[in-house]
Scaffold this active site. Structure first.
Site, mmCIF file in Angstrom:
data_model
loop_
_atom_site.group_PDB
_atom_site.id
_atom_site.type_symbol
_atom_site.label_atom_id
_atom_site.label_comp_id
_atom_site.label_asym_id
_atom_site.label_seq_id
_atom_site.Cartn_x
_atom_site.Cartn_y
_atom_site.Cartn_z
ATOM 1 N N LYS A 77 0.845 -1.203 0.000
ATOM 2 C CA LYS A 77 0.000 0.000 0.000
ATOM 3 C C LYS A 77 0.879 1.252 0.000
ATOM 4 O O LYS A 77 1.918 1.276 0.676
ATOM 5 C CB LYS A 77 -0.913 -0.032 1.235
ATOM 6 N N SER A 152 -9.740 1.729 2.907
ATOM 7 C CA SER A 152 -8.865 2.481 2.040
ATOM 8 C C SER A 152 -7.839 1.613 1.300
ATOM 9 O O SER A 152 -7.245 2.072 0.331
ATOM 10 C CB SER A 152 -8.110 3.549 2.848
ATOM 11 N N SER A 176 -9.945 -0.581 7.077
ATOM 12 C CA SER A 176 -9.367 -0.387 5.739
ATOM 13 C C SER A 176 -8.678 -1.603 5.134
ATOM 14 O O SER A 176 -8.337 -1.577 3.947
ATOM 15 C CB SER A 176 -8.378 0.783 5.762
#
Lengths: 487, 104
Positions: A77, A152, A176
């Site tokens: 990420k 997210s 997330s």
């Protein structure tokens, strides 16, 4: 090649037997990404040159037969810093930011011969639940490209769900990792607060953030958590507890396990089709010899409010560092220093980030601190007490991960409260610092539904044990999206 | 709690504290959205928290001490490479005192 028909165990066997080299595997991964990612936009930034060099070096010294992750391609990420590799947190503020150090988890990936193939898309600074808040691109759900991947960590989830990588790492502040795992039909683990070092994770809510793995199977997930867990001198909140082997105890036998089902997690706000999938999962656990009983988490309904006060307050403090001076975006044609701060922040941050900074600044400001920030901290204690009471009598808690399957791109982005309510089932876990995992539990109208397992503090092992037993008894994890290709 | 939770003037004030600025249209949008979100927060006022302690951290660590050993961490050039503007090995910033002469 895609990774739909291989797990870490079979990939590792192929690498050790030299059926494929790490360099060949890396090249094949990039070849597939070139086709697949054009459809789903999971990645922000590829690491092709360095990844191939790393893979060749791994081949040269030989694959470590005792290390399941050696030579394995991984997505990271983009709020996890990677030395020399642009790290943006999907923000214009950091569009050209090149970190000068690696996050501890990244150092561990590299030290264990994982091959970082790229950085994945996300909601800006991890604020959002649909990855639509990225400043750069909208990631699509591979099960239906008109739908969001969740967020997210939407890019990491899609990178795995679309078969581009077998493992990706995300971060979870209020759901997330788990919510996008649910929306994409994969396994996502938010470890106990302190289990994994946050050093090098671009801070959002420092009392809530944790890094965790996203994979297609429970066993792969356990191996990927093994790799990153443990104390780190650079993170004073990382625990000194011994880290067990999370792949141990995956026997499929959960007879006598005591499971709690909170009635608040099966209420009116939950899509009836999601509820049905979870009810079937409950039956499955009973068939496996566990007992499942209804319990109550009476203060969980206040979790969303408490969370958005606490997380936004922490964010407003953490994001003060983005001032246009030392690194990141600086506005042009400024008159003076104050102008640099205000215009750089106003032009560099997206709307959701500004909303959170505003909420946090408001909640911490004179005259409102007691009614909001202080109160939220008290409610947090009550939410923790609710969990503690249940864990006096039960080994784990189950329920849905998200109230609905993935929604359409554009449907909720203009309505912050609706978007925030998507986190209602995952937020209490972060507030309490507990481990939580989402595993595939079935489909509703063709879209994946995740089952959430919540454990006692530092008891990820029980989640993996229960998740593995469920996975072995079902075939939901074997379902893969059809991206309109011929494979 | 007050009838009006937050108005445009307050939003402007909070924006100043947060070093943000909004156009009139944005100010209207944000005021409406913050009003709704803060309205949601007010459900917390219905929870009796008398005597309940605040939780602000969930780490199992109390203090995190280490030996005070010097390490070589000089990355001046690498760090400067990320600065928007540099000069002579330093970060360059605009003048702190406004010299534009518009009397602010």
């Amino acid at each position: 090649m895609d990774f739909f028909n291989q797990d870490l165990t079979s990939l590792h066997a192929d690498l050790v037997a030299k059926k494929i080299s790490a360099a060949e595997l890396t090249q094949a991964t990039f070849d597939n990404m070139a086709k697949t990612d054009a459809k789903v936009d999971a990645f922000l930034n590829l690491n092709a040159d360095a990844a191939l060099k790393n893979a060749q070096a791994i081949d040269a010294k030989g694959i470590n037969a005792d290390n399941l992750l050696a030579g394995i391609p991984v997505g990271v990420k983009d709020n996890i810093v990677t030395k020399g590799l642009t790290t943006t947190a999907a923000s214009k503020m950091l569009e050209n930011f090149v970190p000068v150090y690696n996050a501890t988890v990244v150092d561990k990936m590299l030290a264990n011969d994982m091959v970082i193939v790229g950085k994945t898309n996300m909601d800006e600074f991890a604020m959002g639940g649909s990855t639509e808040n990225s400043a750069f691109k909208v990631t699509k759900n591979p099960w239906d490209v008109s739908r969001v991947p969740g967020g997210s960590s939407g890019g990491s989830a899609v990178a795995v769900a679309s078969g581009q990588v077998p493992v990706a790492y995300g971060s979870d502040t209020g759901g997330s990792i788990r919510q996008p795992a649910s929306f994409n039909g994969i396994v996502g683990m938010k470890p106990t607060y302190g289990r994994v070092s946050r050093w090098g994770l671009i801070a959002f809510g420092s009392s809530l953030d944790q890094i965790g793995p996203m994979t297609r199977t429970v066993k792969d997930n356990a191996a990927a958590l093994n790799l990153i867990a443990g104390n780190d001198v650079h993170d004073g909140t990382s625990s000194k507890r011994a880290v067990p082997d999370f792949t141990a105890g995956l026997t499929g036998d959960i007879k006598g396990m005591k499971i709690a089902l909170p009635k608040e997690y099966m209420g009116d706000g939950i899509d009836p089709k999601v509820r049905e999938v979870i009810q079937n999962a409950v039956k499955q656990f009973e068939d496996l010899g566990a007992t499942v009983e209804e319990v109550s988490l009476p203060h969980s309904r206040y979790g969303v409010s408490a969370y958005y006060i606490i997380a936004s307050s922490e964010a407003s403090s953490n994001l003060q560092r983005f001032d246009g001076i030392r690194y990141g975006f600086r506005a042009q044609d400024v008159k003076n220093l104050e102008d640099v701060y205000v215009r750089s922040r106003s032009e560099g941050f997206g709307d959701e980030v500004k909303r959170r900074i505003m909420l946090g600044t408001f909640s911490l400001s004179a005259g409102y601190y007691d009614a909001y920030f202080h109160k939220a901290g008290q409610v947090r204690t009550m939410i923790i007490d609710d969990f503690n009471k249940v864990f006096n009598d039960y080994d784990l808690i189950i329920g849905p991960t998200a109230p609905t399957p993935a929604f359409k791109i554009g449907d909720e982005i203009s309505d912050p409260i609706t978007m925030y309510m998507n986190d209602v089932l995952t937020i209490p876990v972060n507030l309490a610092g507990l481990p939580g995992m989402s595993i595939p539990a079935g489909l509703a109208d063709g879209m994946p539904v995740g089952l959430q397992l919540i454990g006692k503090s530092f008891d990820e092992s029980t989640l993996y044990k229960a998740g593995y037993a469920f996975e072995q008894a079902t075939d939901f994890h074997q379902a893969t999206p059809d991206l309109g290709g011929t494979n | 709690m007050a009838e009006e939770r937050i108005n445009a003037e307050q939003v402007k004030h909070v924006a100043e504290l947060a070093k943000l600025e909004f156009t009139p249209d944005q100010l209207e949008l944000f005021t409406g959205q913050l009003e709704k979100i803060i309205g949601m927060f007010e459900e917390l006022s219905t929870v009796d928290t008398t005597g309940v302690p605040v939780t602000s951290r969930v780490s199992d660590r109390q203090n995190a001490l280490r030996d005070d050993v010097a390490v070589q961490s000089n990355q001046r050039q690498a760090l400067l490479a990320n600065a928007p503007e540099t000069a002579e090995g330093l970060i360059r910033v605009p003048t702190i005192i406004d010299e534009s002469g518009d009397g602010e």
